[in-house]
Design a protein around this motif. Structure first.
Motif, PDB file in Angstrom:
ATOM      1  N   GLY A 140     -26.153  20.414  52.518  1.00 51.27           N
ATOM      2  CA  GLY A 140     -26.166  21.153  53.785  1.00 51.27           C
ATOM      3  C   GLY A 140     -26.408  22.642  53.567  1.00 51.27           C
ATOM      4  O   GLY A 140     -27.149  23.284  54.327  1.00 51.27           O
ATOM      5  N   LEU A 141     -25.808  23.163  52.508  1.00 54.86           N
ATOM      6  CA  LEU A 141     -25.976  24.587  52.196  1.00 54.86           C
ATOM      7  C   LEU A 141     -27.447  24.893  51.879  1.00 54.86           C
ATOM      8  O   LEU A 141     -28.028  25.852  52.395  1.00 54.86           O
ATOM      9  N   ALA A 142     -28.047  24.053  51.033  1.00 55.75           N
ATOM     10  CA  ALA A 142     -29.464  24.242  50.676  1.00 55.75           C
ATOM     11  C   ALA A 142     -30.365  24.006  51.881  1.00 55.75           C
ATOM     12  O   ALA A 142     -31.425  24.641  52.014  1.00 55.75           O
ATOM     13  N   ASP A 143     -29.952  23.121  52.773  1.00 53.71           N
ATOM     14  CA  ASP A 143     -30.756  22.832  53.968  1.00 53.71           C
ATOM     15  C   ASP A 143     -30.773  24.033  54.907  1.00 53.71           C
ATOM     16  O   ASP A 143     -31.835  24.416  55.423  1.00 53.71           O
ATOM     17  N   VAL A 144     -29.605  24.630  55.122  1.00 58.70           N
ATOM     18  CA  VAL A 144     -29.550  25.824  55.977  1.00 58.70           C
ATOM     19  C   VAL A 144     -30.392  26.936  55.349  1.00 58.70           C
ATOM     20  O   VAL A 144     -31.132  27.645  56.033  1.00 58.70           O
ATOM     21  N   PHE A 145     -30.318  27.048  54.021  1.00 57.49           N
ATOM     22  CA  PHE A 145     -31.099  28.069  53.306  1.00 57.49           C
ATOM     23  C   PHE A 145     -32.600  27.834  53.496  1.00 57.49           C
ATOM     24  O   PHE A 145     -33.381  28.755  53.745  1.00 57.49           O
ATOM     25  N   THR A 146     -33.009  26.577  53.397  1.00 56.35           N
ATOM     26  CA  THR A 146     -34.434  26.223  53.536  1.00 56.35           C
ATOM     27  C   THR A 146     -34.931  26.485  54.956  1.00 56.35           C
ATOM     28  O   THR A 146     -36.029  27.026  55.153  1.00 56.35           O
ATOM     29  N   ILE A 147     -34.104  26.129  55.927  1.00 58.32           N
ATOM     30  CA  ILE A 147     -34.494  26.339  57.335  1.00 58.32           C
ATOM     31  C   ILE A 147     -34.623  27.835  57.602  1.00 58.32           C
ATOM     32  O   ILE A 147     -35.568  28.306  58.231  1.00 58.32           O
TER      33      ILE A 147
END
Ligand code: CP
Ligand code: NVA
Length: 315
Positions: A140-147
């Motif tokens: 989730g952390l990497a996903d928010v970063f990617t978005i």
């Protein structure tokens, strides 16, 4: 009677809901800096070690944590299920007490989410949830970063998640809620995200101004979205349910027809591993809108920010 000291108060990362929106923002900024300048000259975690105790297989989580520690000047110790026997060879609490004496932090990948919660209660060093049946906060952390990297921090950004209301979906719900953006989830009946994650996401959303909607219709979720996200229909540990799930998820595939409903510049995300031809087609995952390998790379940058914060704060 001998008094026992409770473990010193320590920050864990068992759920994305453990972070405030301000802490998430700081981690995101730190991850951006670490992506630009990957090997800090001061080796902030020199002499420090992270243990990885995994009950399930992993490629991304294991390797990205190992390289995160290398690049920050520290080390990792990987322990396979056969070696540790968490809760079988030794109680979960005793493993936590012992590993706390050797290591500066532990990444746990478990089946039961309660195992990670129980471990954290007995650990005097930070515990990081490296995936459980219920959540995957590092993803989730990497996903928010990617978005954020691709679409910015604008509140108008809309993420559509199509498929199983699983661990990845739960963490995405909390992450997008903390980021103050919009998430539209579409799952078949019986595969909705769990009530406790819906409530937690709604609670966070009330504070951040985010919107999290749960529905059934993939087209309604994807229409006009900036991000289209999917994950496997059968997670690790659900192999017995394969046939039932494959039938239930017909109509929930992210393919060219579904993607055509999103914005023209929408990005496609998947946490990987993918079951190509099931939840996502080859042309979409390998197509120009897919950012799945950048997303996988971002696990490294986001987790470096996380371990520098959690371990650095507990010298
Ligand atoms: N996305 C993810 O967590 O991958 P692994 O299972 O390979 O670690
Ligand atoms: N939902 C998937 C995620 C794998 C990273 C699983 O739990 O198997």
């Amino acid at each position: 009677m001998t008094a026992t000291l409770a473990p010193a108060r320590v920050r864990h990362f068992v759920s994305l809901g453990d972070l405030t929106a301000e802490e998430l923002e700081l981690l995101m900024r730190d991850a951006t800096g670490l992506k630009r300048d990957p090997i800090p000259a001061d080796a902030p975690l020199r002499g420090r070690a992270l243990g990885l105790i995994f009950e399930k297989p992993s490629l991304r989580t294991r390797v990205s944590f190992e390289m995160a520690m290398v690049q920050l000047g520290g080390h990792c110790a990987y322990m396979s299920p056969a070696e540790v026997g968490l809760g079988r060879r030794e109680s979960v609490a005793d493993v936590a007490r012992v590993t706390s004496r050797y290591l500066d932090g532990i990444v746990l990948r478990t089946f039961a989410h309660e195992t990670t919660e129980e471990f954290a209660r007995s650990s005097s060093v930070p515990v990081i949830n490296g995936l459980s049946d219920l959540s995957h906060p590092c993803q989730g952390l990497a996903d928010v970063f990617t978005i954020r990297e691709r679409k910015g921090t604008d509140r108008g950004v809309t993420v559509a998640y199509v498929g199983d209301g699983n661990n990845v979906c739960h963490s995405l719900m909390l992450g997008v809620a903390l980021a103050g953006q919009t998430l539209r989830v579409a799952t078949p009946a019986g595969y909705e995200p769990q009530q406790r994650y819906r409530e937690r996401a709604a609670e966070i959303a009330r504070r951040t101004g985010a919107t999290v909607e749960i529905g059934r219709d993939p087209a309604a979720a994807v229409r006009g979205a900036d991000v289209v996200y999917t994950d496997v229909w059968m997670s690790m540990g659900q192999e017995q349910e394969y046939e039932r799930r494959r039938r239930a998820f017909q109509g929930y595939q992210v393919n060219a027809d579904l993607l055509a409903l999103a914005k023209r510049d929408a990005i496609v995300m998947h946490d990987l591993p993918a079951h190509r031809g099931e939840e996502i087609t080859d042309d979409v995952i390998d197509g120009p809108q897919s950012v799945v390998f950048d997303q996988a790379e971002n696990r490294l940058h986001a987790q470096k920010a996380l371990v520098r914060w959690l371990l650095g704060a507990h010298r």
